[in-house]
Design a protein around this motif. Structure first.
Motif, PDB file in Angstrom:
ATOM      1  N   UNK A 137       7.722  -4.825   3.403  1.00 51.84           N
ATOM      2  CA  UNK A 137       9.111  -4.811   2.915  1.00 51.84           C
ATOM      3  C   UNK A 137       9.448  -3.627   2.020  1.00 51.84           C
ATOM      4  N   UNK A 138       8.490  -3.161   1.218  1.00 52.33           N
ATOM      5  CA  UNK A 138       8.792  -2.086   0.281  1.00 52.33           C
ATOM      6  C   UNK A 138       8.976  -0.737   0.981  1.00 52.33           C
ATOM      7  N   UNK A 161       3.200  -7.801   3.380  1.00 52.22           N
ATOM      8  CA  UNK A 161       2.323  -7.137   2.423  1.00 52.22           C
ATOM      9  C   UNK A 161       3.140  -6.401   1.359  1.00 52.22           C
ATOM     10  N   UNK A 162       2.565  -6.278   0.167  1.00 47.39           N
ATOM     11  CA  UNK A 162       3.196  -5.520  -0.908  1.00 47.39           C
ATOM     12  C   UNK A 162       2.876  -4.047  -0.872  1.00 47.39           C
ATOM     13  N   UNK A 163       2.243  -3.581   0.193  1.00 52.68           N
ATOM     14  CA  UNK A 163       1.876  -2.169   0.311  1.00 52.68           C
ATOM     15  C   UNK A 163       3.077  -1.265   0.089  1.00 52.68           C
ATOM     16  N   UNK A 164       2.847  -0.144  -0.575  1.00 55.90           N
ATOM     17  CA  UNK A 164       3.797   0.954  -0.768  1.00 55.90           C
ATOM     18  C   UNK A 164       4.693   0.803  -1.984  1.00 55.90           C
ATOM     19  N   UNK A 165       4.670  -0.327  -2.672  1.00 59.06           N
ATOM     20  CA  UNK A 165       5.495  -0.466  -3.870  1.00 59.06           C
ATOM     21  C   UNK A 165       5.074   0.518  -4.953  1.00 59.06           C
ATOM     22  N   UNK A 166       3.782   0.801  -5.041  1.00 62.43           N
ATOM     23  CA  UNK A 166       3.317   1.753  -6.051  1.00 62.43           C
ATOM     24  C   UNK A 166       3.857   3.153  -5.782  1.00 62.43           C
TER      25      UNK A 166
END
Length: 610
Positions: free
Chosen positions: A488-489, A377-382
């Motif tokens: 990953x982020x 998931x791309x969660x937490x990049x923001x």
């Protein structure tokens, strides 16, 4: 990925407490559908439910290592992404692992290094070790708090579990929720360590706790620290890309089918594109999934946090890379089904009040689970790179958490509640106290002033507060259907490096997430590389709104305990509003009412709102 639970008691023999431990372990069956196990010593009992991801035959738990001075037993949830290097390091020290699982590496690593093991781990994890050599329990949670861990102190020990429901299954646990617990629920404030239930606590990210006959002691082993950032723009962008390549390569390791969650935003698209390239080197094709809703184009309403539809950008990425993509279509009737709400609320253990966004995420993960066991998931990049609108507008200067500064936002209101309940909760004062508490934690550099000083605070608030809400939601909703979601982020190396990157460099092109865009533009279609932040989508299907309005009308006609918190006339007005006439706050109020009623039915709490 798994569900763990356990009980330590220094005044009783827990070997006779099988029914209690079995009940606690059974609540974690959704987190671990593949296997179940328990282990007993005189003063310790451990329960485990397994989701097999690495070394399918060899990772059975609870796992025990017998030493000359006594047994060391562990229940473990998560993944150690550097377990192969750690296993090699252990081998050089003469330690032999008999399985290929990361679980054994972590356990034998503890036997070898003790609590200093935490400094060597890279991953997402929550685990507990009963060390009979010292008659003590060691509880450890990963640096960013990706995996959940809760505990409840008793008169002579502790209960613990991956989720509150495991602890609540024990007769010693209290089911009371007092005023501060209700404030956590209604105020959209996730205070580190607060678990909503009286007497229960959440082990904070980057912390370990030990329990012995002298009581419980909690220690912080990792925190965000300030340091000099010596790389220029080019070197910074290059290093971020190197980190992402390494992180994603590590997190693609699994002995089960994998996929990515693709929203068409910069974060998930970059992650999916990098994963696609790496898997292509191995002769594999990445699978990706996205959520969509019937007639979304016709019903869509642009909002600050979701200004554009996802689907066109999702398809642009899928066409640009070597990818096997599928849209998961969810209609309003399915999301409004009370059984789906019950599953979502039961998974999160709190009445979140965001309704359709939780319900759809649950259904999305359930659909994905029929194809894959692991998803990236791309969660937490923001939070890491500064992607939200309020990083870049006047909200960042508000004397509160920036995401709560918009007074028109439904998440900043106790919408439709009675004046008496509103006054008792006093959410503004509670939020202000938590905000000042958080600010006191922020590490600063003497050289930082003005905007750089403030943005250090804003970034810290997101990385220690807001991200916890999102990670907890992601974990609970995915594990409710036995899907392991990796983020990953949230790799601590990336988080720490970017945290110390000056704000001026994070926005070097005058936009949000400049560094991430620069580091991944080469693998993305231009439209996606330049897309503005757009959050997880809600549904605008009129059928969904009509269904929740009907459910609210049925509830208001009865005498449910949840109605004690709400102004009945305001609820009736919201329940009769037209699709075009209902406000965000009215809709959010209905969602929260339905979630609250569902939660009360599921968890039977004793509520003390005064």
């Amino acid at each position: 990925m798994c569900g763990i639970t356990g009980w330590v008691s220094f005044r009783r023999d827990l070997r006779g407490q099988g029914p209690e431990l079995d009940a606690m372990t059974a609540t974690m069956s959704c987190r671990g559908p593949d296997d179940s196990g328990t282990w007993y010593a005189e003063h310790a009992a451990l329960g485990h439910r397994r989701l097999a991801v690495i070394d399918l035959p060899g990772g059975t738990q609870p796992m025990v290592v017998d030493t000359p001075d006594g047994a060391v037993a562990m229940v473990y949830s998560g993944e150690a992404y550097n377990y192969t290097e750690l296993r090699e390091e252990l081998r050089r020290r003469g330690v032999v692992c008999t399985t290929d699982s990361d679980t054994e590496v972590v356990l034998r690593g503890y036997v070898e290094w003790g609590e200093a093991l935490v400094d060597r781990l890279n991953g997402m994890y929550a685990f507990a070790i009963w060390d009979s050599r010292a008659d003590k329990l060691v509880m450890i949670r990963d640096r960013m708090g990706i995996k959940p861990f809760y505990f409840f102190e008793t008169e002579d020990g502790v209960l613990f579990g991956s989720e509150p429901k495991a602890i609540l299954a024990n007769s010693l646990a209290d089911r009371t929720v007092s005023l501060d617990g209700l404030r956590e629920i209604f105020g959209f404030v996730k205070t580190p360590g607060h678990a909503v239930w009286d007497g229960m606590r959440e082990l904070r990210p980057g912390h370990l706790a030990t329990v012995d006959r002298n009581g419980l002691r909690e220690t912080r082993y990792w925190r965000l620290e300030v340091g000099e950032h010596r790389d220029d723009q080019r070197a910074t962008v290059s290093h971020v890309r190197e980190l992402l390549d390494d992180i994603i390569r590590r997190q693609l390791v699994a002995d089960v089918p994998r996929c990515t969650l693709l929203s068409g935003g910069l974060d998930s698209s970059a992650m999916t594109a990098i994963a696609a390239g790496q898997l292509q080197e191995q002769g594999e094709v990445v699978r990706s999934f996205a959520v969509d809703f019937p007639n979304q184009a016709e019903n869509f309403r642009a909002e600050e946090v979701a200004p554009t539809q996802d689907t066109p950008y999702v398809h642009a990425v899928a066409d640009h890379i070597v990818c096997e993509h599928e849209d998961i279509m969810l209609d309003g009737a399915a999301m409004a089904d009370p059984s789906v709400r019950a599953a979502a609320v039961g998974s999160r253990d709190i009445p979140s009040g965001i309704g359709d966004r939780d319900n759809s995420l649950y259904l999305l993960f359930k659909a994905i689970r029929s194809h894959s066991t692991v998803a990236l998931s791309g969660e937490s990049a923001d939070e890491v790179f500064g992607g939200y609108p309020w990083f870049h507008n006047e909200q960042r200067d508000a004397e509160t958490f920036p995401w709560l500064a918009n007074q028109n936002s439904p998440i900043n209101r106790g919408g439709l509640m009675t004046p008496e309940v509103t006054a008792a909760l006093d959410l503004n004062a509670y939020t202000a106290d938590r905000y000042q508490e958080a600010l006191r934690e922020v590490p600063h550099k003497d050289s930082e002033t003005g905007l750089e000083h403030r943005m250090r605070e804003v970034c810290y608030l997101h990385l220690t507060r807001m991200v916890q809400t999102l990670l907890d939601r992601k974990d609970r909703m995915s594990m409710a259907v036995g899907l392991e979601v990796r983020v990953p982020f949230c790799d601590h190396r990336l988080v720490q490096y970017v945290f110390n990157t000056p704000w001026s460099l994070k926005t070097y092109d005058g936009r949000e997430k400049s560094i991430l865009r620069g580091a991944t533009r080469d693998v993305l279609p231009e439209s996606v590389a330049n897309r503005k932040k757009s959050g997880y989508p809600g549904t605008y299907d009129p059928a969904y709104l009509a269904a929740i309005q009907e459910q609210a009308r049925a509830l208001i006609a009865g005498d449910h305990q949840a109605l004690d918190f709400y102004d009945h006339e305001q609820v009736r007005t919201a329940a009769k509003a037209t699709v075009s006439g209902i406000t965000n706050i009215q809709r959010a109020g209905l969602e929260r009412l339905l979630d609250l009623a569902t939660w009360i039915d599921l968890r039977t709490p004793t509520l003390k709102p005064s």
